[in-house]
Design a protein around this motif. Structure first.
Motif, PDB file in Angstrom:
ATOM      1  N   VAL A 144       0.978  -1.294  -0.178  1.00 38.14           N
ATOM      2  CA  VAL A 144      -0.050   0.205  -0.052  1.00 38.14           C
ATOM      3  C   VAL A 144       1.217   1.190  -0.062  1.00 38.14           C
ATOM      4  O   VAL A 144       1.564   1.582   0.726  1.00 38.14           O
ATOM      5  CB  VAL A 144      -0.759  -0.068   1.167  1.00 38.14           C
ATOM      6  N   PRO A 145       0.893   2.048  -0.943  1.00 37.28           N
ATOM      7  CA  PRO A 145       1.721   3.077  -1.269  1.00 37.28           C
ATOM      8  C   PRO A 145       1.402   4.119  -0.053  1.00 37.28           C
ATOM      9  O   PRO A 145       0.206   4.425   0.485  1.00 37.28           O
ATOM     10  CB  PRO A 145       1.427   3.836  -2.451  1.00 37.28           C
ATOM     11  N   ASN A 146       2.521   4.827   0.304  1.00 37.63           N
ATOM     12  CA  ASN A 146       2.168   5.740   1.828  1.00 37.63           C
ATOM     13  C   ASN A 146       1.074   6.780   1.398  1.00 37.63           C
ATOM     14  O   ASN A 146       0.302   7.322   2.070  1.00 37.63           O
ATOM     15  CB  ASN A 146       3.608   6.484   1.802  1.00 37.63           C
ATOM     16  N   ALA A 147       0.996   7.405  -0.080  1.00 40.58           N
ATOM     17  CA  ALA A 147       0.145   8.516  -0.293  1.00 40.58           C
ATOM     18  C   ALA A 147      -1.431   7.952   0.012  1.00 40.58           C
ATOM     19  O   ALA A 147      -2.339   8.823   0.139  1.00 40.58           O
ATOM     20  CB  ALA A 147       0.247   8.703  -1.611  1.00 40.58           C
ATOM     21  N   GLU A 148      -1.575   6.700   0.040  1.00 41.66           N
ATOM     22  CA  GLU A 148      -2.959   6.170   0.248  1.00 41.66           C
ATOM     23  C   GLU A 148      -3.197   6.009   1.784  1.00 41.66           C
ATOM     24  O   GLU A 148      -4.525   6.195   2.063  1.00 41.66           O
ATOM     25  CB  GLU A 148      -3.076   4.599  -0.166  1.00 41.66           C
ATOM     26  N   LEU A 149      -2.219   6.353   2.591  1.00 38.99           N
ATOM     27  CA  LEU A 149      -2.430   6.289   3.984  1.00 38.99           C
ATOM     28  C   LEU A 149      -2.284   7.412   4.664  1.00 38.99           C
ATOM     29  O   LEU A 149      -2.439   7.614   6.088  1.00 38.99           O
ATOM     30  CB  LEU A 149      -1.412   5.098   4.581  1.00 38.99           C
ATOM     31  N   THR A 150      -1.892   8.703   4.160  1.00 40.63           N
ATOM     32  CA  THR A 150      -1.648   9.749   4.625  1.00 40.63           C
ATOM     33  C   THR A 150      -1.971  11.075   4.040  1.00 40.63           C
ATOM     34  O   THR A 150      -2.300  10.842   2.678  1.00 40.63           O
ATOM     35  CB  THR A 150      -0.008  10.107   4.721  1.00 40.63           C
ATOM     36  N   PHE A 151      -2.263  11.967   4.807  1.00 30.76           N
ATOM     37  CA  PHE A 151      -2.519  13.373   4.084  1.00 30.76           C
ATOM     38  C   PHE A 151      -1.226  14.188   4.091  1.00 30.76           C
ATOM     39  O   PHE A 151      -0.178  13.944   4.861  1.00 30.76           O
ATOM     40  CB  PHE A 151      -3.598  14.211   4.911  1.00 30.76           C
ATOM     41  N   ASP A 152      -1.163  15.186   3.098  1.00 31.54           N
ATOM     42  CA  ASP A 152       0.312  16.051   3.152  1.00 31.54           C
ATOM     43  C   ASP A 152       0.212  16.704   4.601  1.00 31.54           C
ATOM     44  O   ASP A 152      -0.845  17.000   5.200  1.00 31.54           O
ATOM     45  CB  ASP A 152      -0.106  17.130   2.084  1.00 31.54           C
ATOM     46  N   PRO A 153       1.328  16.929   5.032  1.00 32.93           N
ATOM     47  CA  PRO A 153       1.651  17.801   6.309  1.00 32.93           C
ATOM     48  C   PRO A 153       1.016  19.222   6.053  1.00 32.93           C
ATOM     49  O   PRO A 153       1.072  19.464   4.938  1.00 32.93           O
ATOM     50  CB  PRO A 153       2.995  17.481   6.474  1.00 32.93           C
ATOM     51  N   PRO A 154       0.882  19.786   7.117  1.00 32.17           N
ATOM     52  CA  PRO A 154       0.443  21.368   6.914  1.00 32.17           C
ATOM     53  C   PRO A 154       1.909  22.030   6.443  1.00 32.17           C
ATOM     54  O   PRO A 154       2.789  21.681   6.303  1.00 32.17           O
ATOM     55  CB  PRO A 154       0.487  21.971   8.279  1.00 32.17           C
ATOM     56  N   LYS A 155       1.485  22.974   5.249  1.00 33.97           N
ATOM     57  CA  LYS A 155       2.568  23.503   4.704  1.00 33.97           C
ATOM     58  C   LYS A 155       3.435  24.335   5.482  1.00 33.97           C
ATOM     59  O   LYS A 155       2.977  25.141   6.419  1.00 33.97           O
ATOM     60  CB  LYS A 155       1.754  24.640   3.741  1.00 33.97           C
ATOM     61  N   PRO A 156       4.839  24.328   5.586  1.00 33.21           N
ATOM     62  CA  PRO A 156       5.624  25.003   6.593  1.00 33.21           C
ATOM     63  C   PRO A 156       5.651  26.236   6.218  1.00 33.21           C
ATOM     64  O   PRO A 156       5.494  26.883   5.073  1.00 33.21           O
ATOM     65  CB  PRO A 156       6.927  24.420   6.115  1.00 33.21           C
ATOM     66  N   LYS A 157       5.354  27.182   7.313  1.00 37.81           N
ATOM     67  CA  LYS A 157       5.627  28.626   7.397  1.00 37.81           C
ATOM     68  C   LYS A 157       6.800  29.397   7.305  1.00 37.81           C
ATOM     69  O   LYS A 157       7.883  28.696   7.880  1.00 37.81           O
ATOM     70  CB  LYS A 157       4.493  29.171   8.637  1.00 37.81           C
TER      71      LYS A 157
END
Lengths: 301, 301
Positions: free
Chosen positions: A190-203
């Motif tokens: 299962v590729p990681n992209a299917e199991l996660t959301f992008d982290p918040p954009k770094p500020k």
């Protein structure tokens, strides 16, 4: 990311205005940026816990950015501080502090570590797992740096529903957050992209004060979320800006536009002006998202 | 003689308390005594004209008595000051100020004259036709002086009615004020005492902060009209006084009594105390005429 303006007025004092100092809360850090006279009282008034400050960044050695530092360093000692304090600033800052503490026979009983700056190129001066800080060389009457604060990308965020759908054991969750793909019992990957959301954009936050108008900083602050740029003068006094190596509200806005920043905060207003509203008006003729700093104001970025 | 307390609290900052600084108006002079951080803003708040300050007396080089000086000296420059400024303080004060101004590339464009003190005996450090200032060696953790300000006797005051009775020409009036007897046309000598009243009694003010309890100062401040003596602690913390080389309210009152002063003003209160009223109560068990300093308070002496 939160920015607390302790003071944002230029040199000559008035009863109710304070010289430059601000506190940036970014990830788990509380960074003090510049330390004009009276900063320790401003910290008290703004209910900032002294013990949370471990890093102080000084742009240049003019009094309205620096003369509050000896008092703050002394107060830390009186309060029984034990943890190290890191001070970043132009060469000479160590000699000055050392002499003042020596004359008062009151050397700190906590480690006071100086990181003296001399380079005219941008350099990385602080880095840990969550944040980096680089200098932004500015053009002023004395050697001056702005500072660029950048969050590092956080861990990817677990999509719990997806992980549960594949009946993945919780012991793999940290691996998933770290970006790993997961092989199931039936050998399916299962590729990681299917199991996660992008982290918040770094500020990111760029502090640029004091400085004349200079496009040399544009590549360094390109696309930052928030730019604090000095605006000492209005158009009526624009002739004074190059002479004193300061900037106008319009010049600050030009830099913000060229660097495509998200938001521009103006500060370092000359105390000759009764009201600061005109700074916003003049800057908005060039750049749309403009805010005014003011003593005690907090920005939730 | 007027005394304006700009700040009278000990080292650690609180939102509304200021470290030591006071302005003494005596004859035609406005003397600034000590200059803790934030003094220039306190001067503004108390509407003291910066241009009237030509002499600054610094007791010792602890930050809460001294860290406002670099900013004030810099502000004088920004305001275009031309007249000389005299600074009296412990040896080292010149090196410290010079270094700070050099680092900021902002040397004053007015004469800045340092009078560095090293003696452990009382010495005359300022004198003109109307006022003298002497040091009062104190006992503190670093080299410290208090200061004794004394008016000189003024001219005798003309008894106009008496002068007119003797038909003395007005051109002799200045001689009469200067203490001369007058010989009339009929050769009769009129003694000066018949033509004048005594001048007002010259006033004196002694500033003693910071110091441990020490009777060595009593002969120096004998019979002064007003004594400002530090009182950092109450009886509940009296053990801390000798350790930190500070005094209690009762100790200050003992000095006032032994020196037979007219009035005692207490100051330099530790910021640990919520109220300062107890300082007066404790001192009054020993000496009757006690007043409390407070930030912004003015004494018409």
């Amino acid at each position: 990311m939160k920015l607390n303006i302790l003071g944002c007025y230029a040199a000559t004092p008035r009863s109710l205005n304070n010289p430059t100092a601000q506190v940036l809360e970014i990830k788990n850090h509380l960074f003090l940026i510049d330390c004009g006279e009276g900063t320790q009282v401003q910290l008290r008034k703004n209910k900032v816990r002294f013990s949370r400050i471990n890093h102080i960044f000084i742009s240049h050695l003019h009094g309205d950015h620096f003369f509050g530092l000896p008092g703050l360093v002394s107060t830390f000692r009186l309060l029984g501080r034990k943890t190290p304090l890191h001070v970043y600033g132009p060469k000479g800052i160590k000699e000055a502090l050392t002499l003042l503490l020596k004359l008062g026979d009151s050397w700190t009983n906590y480690p006071l570590l100086f990181h003296e700056l001399t380079s005219s190129d941008s350099e990385l001066i602080f880095e840990d797992d969550t944040v980096s800080v680089s200098t932004i060389p500015l053009q002023h009457r004395v050697y001056t740096n702005g500072f660029l604060f950048k969050e590092k990308p956080g861990l990817r965020q677990l999509n719990v529903a997806a992980a549960e759908k594949y009946r993945i054991d919780r012991c793999y969750y940290q691996n998933i957050k770290n970006g790993k793909d997961i092989r199931l019992d039936d050998n399916k990957l299962v590729p990681n992209a299917e199991l996660t959301f992008d982290p918040p954009k770094p500020k990111s936050y760029a502090f640029c004060s004091d400085t004349a108008y200079t496009t040399s900083i544009v590549p360094l602050i390109k696309d930052v979320d928030v730019l604090y740029h000095e605006a000492t003068f209005l158009e009526t006094e624009k002739d004074l800006a190059p002479k004193t190596k300061h900037a106008t509200a319009k010049e600050a806005a030009s830099i913000a536009k060229a660097a495509n920043v998200g938001k521009l905060i103006l500060g370092h207003f000359s105390t000759r002006y009764k009201s600061i509203e005109l700074f916003k008006e003049e800057a908005e003729t060039i750049f749309s998202n403009v805010a005014l700093a003011d003593d005690g104001k907090e920005f939730d970025l």
